[in-house]
Design a protein around this motif. Structure first.
Motif, PDB file in Angstrom:
ATOM      1  N   GLN A   1      27.051  24.428  18.159  1.00 49.05           N
ATOM      2  CA  GLN A   1      26.752  25.568  19.037  1.00 49.05           C
ATOM      3  C   GLN A   1      28.020  26.307  19.446  1.00 49.05           C
ATOM      4  OE1 GLN A   1      25.622  24.512  23.201  1.00 49.05           O
ATOM      5  NE2 GLN A   1      25.943  22.382  22.539  1.00 49.05           N
ATOM      6  N   TRP A   2      29.177  25.639  19.331  1.00 51.22           N
ATOM      7  CA  TRP A   2      30.444  26.251  19.723  1.00 51.22           C
ATOM      8  C   TRP A   2      31.171  26.874  18.535  1.00 51.22           C
ATOM      9  CZ3 TRP A   2      30.540  26.373  24.792  1.00 51.22           C
ATOM     10  CH2 TRP A   2      29.916  25.353  25.518  1.00 51.22           C
ATOM     11  N   SER A   3      30.712  26.616  17.321  1.00 55.57           N
ATOM     12  CA  SER A   3      31.482  27.013  16.140  1.00 55.57           C
ATOM     13  C   SER A   3      31.029  28.353  15.571  1.00 55.57           C
ATOM     14  CB  SER A   3      31.381  25.934  15.055  1.00 55.57           C
ATOM     15  OG  SER A   3      30.072  25.898  14.517  1.00 55.57           O
ATOM     16  N   ASP A   4      31.978  29.041  14.924  1.00 55.10           N
ATOM     17  CA  ASP A   4      31.662  30.254  14.178  1.00 55.10           C
ATOM     18  C   ASP A   4      31.186  29.913  12.776  1.00 55.10           C
ATOM     19  OD1 ASP A   4      32.499  32.167  16.201  1.00 55.10           O
ATOM     20  OD2 ASP A   4      34.536  31.490  15.796  1.00 55.10           O
ATOM     21  N   VAL A   5      31.658  28.784  12.242  1.00 52.76           N
ATOM     22  CA  VAL A   5      31.245  28.324  10.918  1.00 52.76           C
ATOM     23  C   VAL A   5      31.396  26.810  10.856  1.00 52.76           C
ATOM     24  CG1 VAL A   5      33.572  28.714   9.992  1.00 52.76           C
ATOM     25  CG2 VAL A   5      31.630  28.563   8.424  1.00 52.76           C
ATOM     26  N   THR A   6      30.467  26.169  10.167  1.00 51.55           N
ATOM     27  CA  THR A   6      30.545  24.727   9.947  1.00 51.55           C
ATOM     28  C   THR A   6      30.878  24.476   8.492  1.00 51.55           C
ATOM     29  OG1 THR A   6      28.913  24.234  11.667  1.00 51.55           O
ATOM     30  CG2 THR A   6      29.277  22.542   9.998  1.00 51.55           C
TER      31      THR A   6
ATOM     32  N   LEU B   1      34.095  24.081  12.612  1.00 54.46           N
ATOM     33  CA  LEU B   1      33.623  22.700  12.714  1.00 54.46           C
ATOM     34  C   LEU B   1      33.649  22.080  11.321  1.00 54.46           C
ATOM     35  CD1 LEU B   1      32.186  20.419  14.373  1.00 54.46           C
ATOM     36  CD2 LEU B   1      30.029  21.485  13.707  1.00 54.46           C
ATOM     37  N   SER B   2      34.202  20.885  11.199  1.00 56.38           N
ATOM     38  CA  SER B   2      34.278  20.187   9.917  1.00 56.38           C
ATOM     39  C   SER B   2      33.441  18.921   9.969  1.00 56.38           C
ATOM     40  CB  SER B   2      35.734  19.834   9.596  1.00 56.38           C
ATOM     41  OG  SER B   2      35.817  19.070   8.418  1.00 56.38           O
ATOM     42  N   THR B   3      32.539  18.771   8.992  1.00 56.34           N
ATOM     43  CA  THR B   3      31.704  17.576   8.936  1.00 56.34           C
ATOM     44  C   THR B   3      31.410  17.242   7.478  1.00 56.34           C
ATOM     45  OG1 THR B   3      29.705  16.519   9.830  1.00 56.34           O
ATOM     46  CG2 THR B   3      29.488  18.800   9.080  1.00 56.34           C
TER      47      THR B   3
ATOM     48  N   SER C   1      34.424  16.489  13.362  1.00 57.61           N
ATOM     49  CA  SER C   1      33.252  15.813  13.935  1.00 57.61           C
ATOM     50  C   SER C   1      32.806  14.651  13.048  1.00 57.61           C
ATOM     51  CB  SER C   1      32.102  16.810  14.094  1.00 57.61           C
ATOM     52  OG  SER C   1      31.550  17.119  12.824  1.00 57.61           O
ATOM     53  N   PRO C   2      31.915  13.809  13.550  1.00 56.61           N
ATOM     54  CA  PRO C   2      31.391  12.727  12.708  1.00 56.61           C
ATOM     55  C   PRO C   2      30.524  13.300  11.584  1.00 56.61           C
ATOM     56  CG  PRO C   2      30.928  12.347  15.042  1.00 56.61           C
ATOM     57  CD  PRO C   2      31.378  13.757  14.909  1.00 56.61           C
ATOM     58  N   PRO C   3      30.240  12.495  10.568  1.00 56.02           N
ATOM     59  CA  PRO C   3      29.333  12.946   9.509  1.00 56.02           C
ATOM     60  C   PRO C   3      27.947  13.287  10.073  1.00 56.02           C
ATOM     61  CG  PRO C   3      30.535  10.998   8.808  1.00 56.02           C
ATOM     62  CD  PRO C   3      30.823  11.173  10.268  1.00 56.02           C
ATOM     63  N   GLN C   4      27.457  14.458   9.728  1.00 56.79           N
ATOM     64  CA  GLN C   4      26.152  14.895  10.208  1.00 56.79           C
ATOM     65  C   GLN C   4      25.035  14.012   9.673  1.00 56.79           C
ATOM     66  OE1 GLN C   4      24.663  16.777  12.261  1.00 56.79           O
ATOM     67  NE2 GLN C   4      22.589  16.959  11.404  1.00 56.79           N
ATOM     68  N   GLY C   5      25.244  13.429   8.500  1.00 53.78           N
ATOM     69  CA  GLY C   5      24.206  12.591   7.918  1.00 53.78           C
ATOM     70  C   GLY C   5      23.992  11.281   8.646  1.00 53.78           C
ATOM     71  N   LEU C   6      24.905  10.922   9.586  1.00 52.30           N
ATOM     72  CA  LEU C   6      24.822   9.630  10.263  1.00 52.30           C
ATOM     73  C   LEU C   6      24.432   9.749  11.732  1.00 52.30           C
ATOM     74  CD1 LEU C   6      28.014   7.935   8.743  1.00 52.30           C
ATOM     75  CD2 LEU C   6      25.645   7.781   7.948  1.00 52.30           C
ATOM     76  N   VAL C   7      25.007  10.737  12.433  1.00 54.00           N
ATOM     77  CA  VAL C   7      24.720  10.915  13.861  1.00 54.00           C
ATOM     78  C   VAL C   7      24.537  12.408  14.151  1.00 54.00           C
ATOM     79  CG1 VAL C   7      25.907   8.825  14.642  1.00 54.00           C
ATOM     80  CG2 VAL C   7      27.200  10.938  14.355  1.00 54.00           C
TER      81      VAL C   7
END
Length: 302
Positions: A229-234, A101-103, A215-221
């Motif tokens: 929950q689906w990722s092995d690493v973020t 997962l990339s954020t 994915s969207p920026p975690q700091g915003l949404v």
């Protein structure tokens, strides 16, 4: 008194030289004290408990060349993405596809650029790769990769299409399948939480070796938190000389609160010039060209 006085040339020259040296030093110190952004990897490592597993130099062609990694490209940034790929193998689970997962904390830090090039890097290893455009509020991945689509992930999650009907195979690397957003939904977070999302992920895990989620920026949404929950690493992307240190402290809180599961950090857009705009030689030359290990151009066959 009354005698002629001649100027002391050596003293004047020495004073001018001293002032000339002091001004840039004082400017640099003041600039460093006033700078509140991240300027090096070591700084990040001191502020974060999550590992900093990679840094990506600012690419020479970054403005136009969104697809940085290609078969014959040996530029520094392309090699750094390959090094990041090698580091990610430690997060893979035996017998299962790797899900990354990339954020980021806000828009513009380079998470989409990193996602697409990391996906290409895996596909060039002859691995089946699914690249998911889950930044459903402001999708730009498909557009920047040069694809126009009507259907996409939103069609799958609403039951309007099957997963095999919406992906686009990349022209240069056919094993890379892009799953675009499709029609922008009014409620992305709710769509991610539906049973169709679980069915979609099961389909992907059955048909691919690597799954990369932009994915969207975690700091915003909260979308990235739901997708984690689906990722092995973020991978949390931080941009050199752009991301403020206060935001890095917030990222550390995400890690301590386990908001994104297993988390790792990538420093993006690192400039190889000196802090004041000058090149550090020979360090600059060796870092950029790698004593002939790197080249900024593609290697010709033959």
């Amino acid at each position: 008194t009354g005698k002629p006085v001649s100027p002391k040339h050596l003293l004047i020259y020495a004073g001018a030289l001293l002032i000339g040296l002091l001004i840039p030093v004082l400017y640099g110190v003041a600039k460093e004290l006033l700078n509140t952004s991240i300027t090096n990897k070591e700084q990040l490592a001191m502020m974060l408990s999550a590992p900093v597993i990679g840094s990506i130099d600012q690419a020479d062609d970054h403005g136009e060349k969104f697809a940085l990694v290609s078969k014959d490209d040996r530029s520094v940034a392309a090699e750094q993405i390959r090094a990041l790929r090698a580091s990610l193998r430690f997060y893979a689970k035996k017998g299962k596809p790797l899900v990354v997962l990339s954020t980021s904390s806000f828009s513009g830090e380079g998470k989409t650029f990193l996602s697409s090039n990391l996906a290409r890097s895996y596909a060039l290893q002859q691995q089946r790769v699914a690249l998911l455009e889950f930044d459903m509020r402001k999708p730009k991945l498909a557009k920047r990769m040069g694809y126009k689509t009507r259907h996409g992930i939103s069609s799958v999650l609403t039951g309007a299409a099957a997963p095999g009907e919406v992906f686009v195979a990349d022209e240069e690397t056919p094993l890379l399948h892009l799953y675009p957003t499709g029609a922008i939904p009014p409620n992305p977070s709710e769509l991610i939480s539906t049973p169709e999302m679980e069915n979609f992920m099961q389909y992907l895990q059955t048909n691919y070796d690597v799954i990369i989620i932009d994915s969207p920026p975690q700091g915003l949404v909260s979308d990235a938190q739901l997708l984690s929950q689906w990722s092995d690493v973020t991978l949390v992307v931080i941009r050199f000389n752009v991301t403020p240190r206060t935001q890095v402290r917030e990222i550390e809180n995400w890690n301590r609160q386990n908001k994104l599961g297993k988390m790792a950090v990538v420093l993006n857009g690192v400039k190889t010039t000196g802090y004041y705009g000058y090149n550090y030689s020979p360090y600059y030359y060796r870092r950029k060209y790698g004593d002939d290990y790197y080249t900024t151009r593609s290697v010709k066959k033959g």
